[in-house]
Design an enzyme around this catalytic site. Structure first.
Site, mmCIF file in Angstrom:
data_model
loop_
_atom_site.group_PDB
_atom_site.id
_atom_site.type_symbol
_atom_site.label_atom_id
_atom_site.label_comp_id
_atom_site.label_asym_id
_atom_site.label_seq_id
_atom_site.Cartn_x
_atom_site.Cartn_y
_atom_site.Cartn_z
ATOM 1 N N SER A 22 2.260 1.620 5.183
ATOM 2 C CA SER A 22 2.069 2.847 4.420
ATOM 3 C C SER A 22 0.647 3.339 4.644
ATOM 4 O O SER A 22 -0.242 2.563 5.021
ATOM 5 C CB SER A 22 2.289 2.583 2.926
ATOM 6 O OG SER A 22 1.866 3.674 2.129
ATOM 7 N N TYR A 59 0.034 -2.303 -4.965
ATOM 8 C CA TYR A 59 0.772 -1.771 -3.810
ATOM 9 C C TYR A 59 -0.143 -1.725 -2.593
ATOM 10 O O TYR A 59 0.253 -2.123 -1.486
ATOM 11 C CB TYR A 59 1.317 -0.386 -4.148
ATOM 12 C CG TYR A 59 2.128 0.241 -3.035
ATOM 13 C CD1 TYR A 59 3.290 -0.363 -2.575
ATOM 14 C CD2 TYR A 59 1.740 1.453 -2.467
ATOM 15 C CE1 TYR A 59 4.046 0.212 -1.559
ATOM 16 C CE2 TYR A 59 2.495 2.042 -1.469
ATOM 17 C CZ TYR A 59 3.642 1.424 -1.008
ATOM 18 O OH TYR A 59 4.381 1.991 -0.006
#
Length: 261
Positions: A154, A167
């Site tokens: 990501s 995250y």
């Protein structure tokens, strides 16, 4: 070096004919779109996820494209299930040439007063699950002298932001693991690629347990022309169809109008 997935028995618009891809997190989003994209290129595809009903429907669509499909009831947080998924894929198709690790969670929220169960779930899926699947598949790729491992990271693996600390940590771990593995196997004909999407319209936002973080994330995604899962799948297809001499090690793909990291 033996043939890589890019020097295939296929040709023309089916360059992956004769090859097998295994895609995790395939019941929706990027995983589902990637399975379909690789089938369009001629690959047989094994699809794994926990939602077996969705996989049966997907496998039917894959077979309609004229390729073999293997349906795997797979929870990547279970190491034995990961080993079994790779073994069954090899048993039914003869090989695993491409592994795409799409299974993941994005449980955003502040670190202070966090529900640490969210941390455990993310690390188990985003990091350990990816590592288990890679460990199960990589030995066979090294033995055959070819293969592609594509890890979905990501933009959060590049830039840390408030409200996404756990995250961020999971995706930075994916990046570090991938680069270390690349150095270990690249001279053996195996390619390792990080694909780092920005905002993509998938179910990830719906899984956020912190109400304020979920609404903030949805508002951010709605403020731009977010990527679709198919956009990321095309990037993955590009990576795994390059000539054997070409390794695309990192792909950062964001919406054109995404201004924040």
């Amino acid at each position: 070096m033996s043939d890589s997935p890019t020097t295939t028995t296929g040709s023309g618009d089916r360059p992956l004919a004769g090859r097998t891809a295994l895609v995790t997190g395939a019941s929706s989003g990027i995983g589902e779109a990637t399975a379909l994209a690789l089938a369009d290129l001629g690959a047989d595809v094994a699809v794994g996820a926990r939602r077996a009903d969705r996989l049966e429907d997907l496998s039917g669509r894959l077979r309609d494209k004229g390729v073999r499909a293997v349906t795997l009831d797979l929870d990547v947080t279970d190491e034995q299930q990961c080993r079994d998924a790779v073994q069954r894929t090899r048993s039914e198709t003869g090989r695993v040439d491409v592994l795409v690790n799409c299974a993941g969670l994005m449980l955003l929220g502040p670190i202070v007063d966090a529900d640490t169960e969210d941390w455990r779930r993310m690390m188990s899926t985003n990091v350990l699950g990816l590592m288990y699947m890679t460990h199960a598949a990589i030995g066979g790729m090294v033995e055959q002298g070819s293969g592609d491992v594509v890890n979905i990271s990501s933009v959060a693996g590049r830039v840390a932001r408030s409200g996404a600390g756990a995250y961020n940590a999971s995706k930075w771990a994916v990046n570090a693991f991938s680069e270390s593995l690349r150095q270990e196997v690249t001279a053996k004909g195996v390619r390792i690629t990080l694909v780092e999407p920005g905002a993509v319209q998938t179910e990830l936002n719906d899984h956020i347990t912190d109400d304020a973080s979920r609404e903030k994330s949805k508002k951010s995604y709605d403020s731009m022309d977010s990527l679709q899962a198919e956009d990321v799948a095309r990037a993955i297809a590009y990576v795994v169809t390059q000539p054997a001499r070409v390794a695309v090690n990192e792909v950062l793909v964001r919406p054109t109008d995404q201004t924040a990291p």
